[in-house]
Design a protein around this motif. Structure first.
Motif, short mmCIF file in Angstrom:
data_model
loop_
_atom_site.label_atom_id
_atom_site.label_comp_id
_atom_site.label_asym_id
_atom_site.label_seq_id
_atom_site.Cartn_x
_atom_site.Cartn_y
_atom_site.Cartn_z
N ILE A 42 7.31 10.16 6.32
CA ILE A 42 7.69 8.86 5.75
C ILE A 42 6.87 7.75 6.39
O ILE A 42 6.35 6.86 5.70
CB ILE A 42 9.20 8.61 5.90
N THR A 85 3.38 7.94 5.04
CA THR A 85 3.35 7.47 3.66
C THR A 85 3.42 5.94 3.60
O THR A 85 2.68 5.30 2.84
CB THR A 85 4.51 8.08 2.86
N GLU A 86 4.29 5.36 4.41
CA GLU A 86 4.39 3.90 4.43
C GLU A 86 3.08 3.27 4.92
O GLU A 86 2.63 2.27 4.36
CB GLU A 86 5.56 3.46 5.31
N TYR A 87 2.47 3.88 5.93
CA TYR A 87 1.19 3.37 6.45
C TYR A 87 0.13 3.44 5.35
O TYR A 87 -0.60 2.47 5.12
CB TYR A 87 0.77 4.17 7.67
N THR A 117 0.57 3.54 2.15
CA THR A 117 0.92 2.59 1.10
C THR A 117 0.43 1.19 1.46
O THR A 117 -0.14 0.49 0.62
CB THR A 117 2.44 2.59 0.86
N ARG A 118 0.65 0.80 2.71
CA ARG A 118 0.17 -0.51 3.16
C ARG A 118 -1.36 -0.59 3.11
O ARG A 118 -1.93 -1.60 2.70
CB ARG A 118 0.67 -0.81 4.57
#
Length: 167
Positions: free
Chosen positions: A107, A110-112, A114-115
């Motif tokens: 997660i 994935t967030e990294y 996405t940013r």
């Protein structure tokens, strides 16, 4: 002077080895092979004690000894199965914790990402693309073609190269 070690009343054993043995037994008790062997043993026992000559029968009709043997087997099987289940539950708990930490890392990754993708998209909005540059050149060429010819060569110089008159 150091004390002599005390003698223990209970025997020493390796809990891990005992746990592995209990799992092997529990796995065997849960197979069709065990059920077939147990059924065959009981059938032979009963048939022997019903149809054999009375002098060689060792457990007559109410089969008390057979009942005792089955109870003994069950009294050992149940705790061994419970021990194997507890060990499996411990392994499942450790695996679940590892899965949870792996999921948390996934997660976060994935967030990294996405940013990063969002930042790249914002950056691409400010970058000149090939199509935009091509359209700007075409507009510039059209604008130059519409302007009066200030630096165009005259009729007599038109056939020669640009720098031939300078020689």
């Amino acid at each position: 002077m150091p004390r002599a070690p005390r003698r223990k009343l209970l025997p020493e054993y390796d809990p891990e080895a005992f746990g592995r043995l209990s799992e092997k037994i529990a796995r065997f008790l849960g197979t069709g092979r065990f059920l077939v062997w147990m059924t065959l043993t009981i059938v032979v026992w009963v048939l022997w004690n019903v149809f054999a000559p009375p002098s060689v029968r060792f457990d007559p009709y109410p089969f008390i000894f057979l009942t005792l043997m089955l109870s003994l087997q069950a009294s050992y099987a149940a705790p061994l199965i419970l021990l194997a289940q507890n060990r499996q539950a411990d392994r499942d708990r450790v695996e679940m914790e590892q899965d949870r930490s792996q999921n948390e890392r996934s997660i976060a990754d994935t967030e990294y990402l996405t940013r990063e993708i969002a930042a790249l998209r914002m950056g691409l909005g400010e970058v000149a693309t090939r199509d935009w540059i091509r359209s700007e050149f075409e507009d510039l060429l059209k604008e130059l073609a519409e302007r009066p010819a200030v630096f165009r060569p005259s009729g007599s110089d038109a056939g020669r190269g640009r720098d031939e008159g300078d020689r």
